[in-house]
Scaffold this active site. Structure first.
Site, short mmCIF file in Angstrom:
data_model
loop_
_atom_site.label_atom_id
_atom_site.label_comp_id
_atom_site.label_asym_id
_atom_site.label_seq_id
_atom_site.Cartn_x
_atom_site.Cartn_y
_atom_site.Cartn_z
N GLU A 37 4.62 -3.69 -4.52
CA GLU A 37 4.83 -2.24 -4.47
C GLU A 37 4.74 -1.62 -5.87
O GLU A 37 4.42 -0.45 -6.02
CB GLU A 37 6.21 -1.95 -3.86
CG GLU A 37 6.24 -0.68 -3.04
CD GLU A 37 7.46 -0.58 -2.13
OE1 GLU A 37 7.29 -0.82 -0.92
OE2 GLU A 37 8.56 -0.27 -2.61
N HIS A 90 0.71 -28.19 3.96
CA HIS A 90 0.07 -28.62 5.20
C HIS A 90 -0.48 -27.45 5.99
O HIS A 90 -0.84 -27.60 7.16
CB HIS A 90 1.07 -29.44 6.03
CG HIS A 90 1.51 -30.68 5.31
ND1 HIS A 90 0.95 -31.92 5.55
CD2 HIS A 90 2.39 -30.86 4.30
CE1 HIS A 90 1.51 -32.81 4.73
NE2 HIS A 90 2.38 -32.19 3.95
N LYS A 108 3.96 6.52 7.18
CA LYS A 108 5.08 7.30 7.74
C LYS A 108 4.56 8.62 8.31
O LYS A 108 4.94 9.02 9.40
CB LYS A 108 6.12 7.60 6.64
CG LYS A 108 6.87 6.38 6.17
CD LYS A 108 7.96 6.80 5.19
CE LYS A 108 8.54 5.62 4.48
NZ LYS A 108 9.33 5.96 3.31
O1 PA5 Z 1 11.35 -0.15 -3.57
C1 PA5 Z 1 11.40 0.85 -2.88
O2 PA5 Z 1 11.61 1.99 -3.35
C2 PA5 Z 1 11.25 0.79 -1.37
O3 PA5 Z 1 10.90 -0.49 -0.94
C3 PA5 Z 1 12.52 1.19 -0.68
O4 PA5 Z 1 13.56 0.35 -1.08
C4 PA5 Z 1 12.39 1.15 0.84
O5 PA5 Z 1 11.29 1.92 1.25
C5 PA5 Z 1 13.65 1.68 1.51
O6 PA5 Z 1 13.91 2.97 1.08
P1 PA5 Z 1 15.33 3.64 1.24
O7 PA5 Z 1 16.30 2.88 0.44
O8 PA5 Z 1 15.15 5.03 0.75
O9 PA5 Z 1 15.66 3.58 2.71
#
Ligand code: PA5
Length: 435
Positions: free
Chosen positions: A288, A309, A423
């Site tokens: 990310e 494996h 989303k």
């Molecule tokens: O690293 C990040 O920002 C994301 O992976 C969030 O943690 C994830 O989308 C969850 O978001 P939130 O904590 O707002 O529910």
């Protein structure tokens, strides 16, 4: 403390290429510590280990222990950065079958929800929870994420049928933004105990805030050792440390050099199933943070020897765009050796008396040699033991490396604009007002 060894990359990259990264890495560090780079408003994690106060520790510990005492099961609700760090640490420390023995040890069983929208998953969970005394920790920084919101509504609904209102309130802790989001509004309205995720710490960098610390303490682990490990790495990975003595910077530089030579996939390998969720946390952290603007090393994870494996053939012999980073644990917690047998019908007496970790180590060394000879550069990271302190070291090491690596790549390692696309489509399809 961790030990980083890059010697098995030096058939593929040169020391002078590494040296040529000194100035670039220095610039990245300047941007980080002076808060002048991309995503500069999300750098709160950088000194988090040395900033956390005794009072914060005390509040988190008391709250986690009280919840643990009142619960046979604690359900941690969250997705992505809001649950992976806690799960990585809890699974890493618990041992593979700990959940079966949790009650015997007087510890709550830790379960997870809100990280998927599986109907069967959540129905099965509700059925199980019906038979136990349970509590919930709900984590969402934005307070608006759909998956955890659905899980929370389902579980809260069930809790409200099971317990009187004043007891429901005691069984829910929320962790969210200090002022905004639906979860904050709900928490205020219902009077839930609430912890704040600092504004300047993004989800995937939040494991050392209440997001990770509260579930970890509730699971029965020592968060002060975890944070001490991270603090040790915070000191070791400071900007003034020169590249060769700063493991996070060195790892970031080496993986960028490999990437620029066509090694676009990094496989993080562990040699114990206890590391599986740590690998998941790492995948999210790097995926990310770096995967944007048409760039990014693809972070993949493998669990050896299991995956030798299944994935071993591809790693050894497939497209040569992979490098491997292996996390080794020097000392295991228990002792188990292969017994001798007079008949030796299984022809295993050559291993009699050898411990499983010795055999595992030879598998690791043999695999590394084979993969390096097969054209897969190898970065090796070892920790003395899979304990709170070492996991704390690893967490900070990877966070710092990820930030520097993202800056070297030229991306903002602290945003995730791409995550919004699915989303928007999903909300359109579901008819959410405003979409
Ligand atoms: O690293 C990040 O920002 C994301 O992976 C969030 O943690 C994830 O989308 C969850 O978001 P939130 O904590 O707002 O529910």
């Amino acid at each position: 403390m961790i030990n980083l060894d890059i010697k098995d990359t030096l058939n593929f990259i040169t020391q002078s290429e590494i040296n040529s990264y000194r100035d670039k890495v220095k610039e990245c560090n300047n941007s980080l510590y002076n808060k002048t780079g991309k995503g500069k408003e999300f750098l709160g994690w950088l000194d988090l280990p040395s900033r956390v106060t005794k009072d914060e520790f005390k509040k988190i510990t008391e709250c986690g222990n009280t919840m643990a005492d009142a619960s046979e099961i604690i359900v941690v609700i969250g997705i992505g950065g809001s649950y992976l760090g806690a799960r990585a640490v809890i699974d890493g420390l618990s041992g593979s079958f700990a959940n079966l023995k949790a009650a015997e040890k007087g510890k709550p069983l830790i379960l997870y929800a809100g990280q998927n929208i599986g109907e069967d998953y959540h129905s099965d969970l509700l059925k199980i929870l019906d038979d136990y005394d349970y509590s919930i920790i709900v984590i969402s920084k934005s307070g608006t994420t759909t998956e955890p919101a659905i899980a929370f509504r389902l579980l809260k609904n069930q809790l409200e049928k099971k317990y009187a209102k004043e007891f429901v309130q005691k069984r829910i802790i929320t962790i969210t933004d200090r002022s905004k989001g639906a979860l904050k509004k709900l928490s205020d309205a219902e009077g839930y105990e609430t912890f704040v995720i600092p504004d300047d710490v993004g989800g995937r960098y939040s494991v050392l805030t209440p997001v990770g610390l509260l579930p970890i303490v509730a699971a029965g682990f020592d968060i002060s050792k975890l944070v001490n490990g991270a603090k040790e790495m915070e000191n070791l990975c400071r900007e003034e440390q020169i590249l060769d003595e700063n493991p996070a910077d060195l790892y970031a530089a080496v993986r960028n050099i490999l990437y620029n030579k066509g090694k676009a996939i990094e496989m993080l390998a562990g040699y114990t199933p206890s590391m599986n969720y740590f690998i998941e946390w790492w995948k999210q952290l790097f995926g990310e943070s770096e995967g944007k603007n048409g760039k990014g090393i693809f972070p993949a994870g493998v669990n050896f020897t299991t995956d030798l494996h299944s994935m071993g053939q591809l790693i050894q012999d497939g497209t040569r765009d992979i490098f491997e980073t292996v996390i080794s644990v020097e000392k295991v917690k228990t002792e188990l050796s292969v017994p001798a047998e007079d008949s030796n019908l299984d022809e295993l007496n050559f291993l009699a008396g050898k411990s499983l970790s010795e055999i595992n180590k030879m598998a690791e060394l043999g695999t590394r040699k084979a993969h390096v000879e097969g054209g897969v550069p190898n970065i090796s990271i070892s920790i003395p033991a899979l304990d709170e302190y070492s996991i704390g070291c690893l967490i900070y090491f990877f966070e710092k490396a990820c930030a520097v690596s993202g800056y070297l790549l030229g991306v903002n390692p602290f945003d995730q604009p791409g995550v919004e696309k699915y989303k928007k489509n999903m909300f359109e399809l579901l008819g959410k007002p405003g979409y």
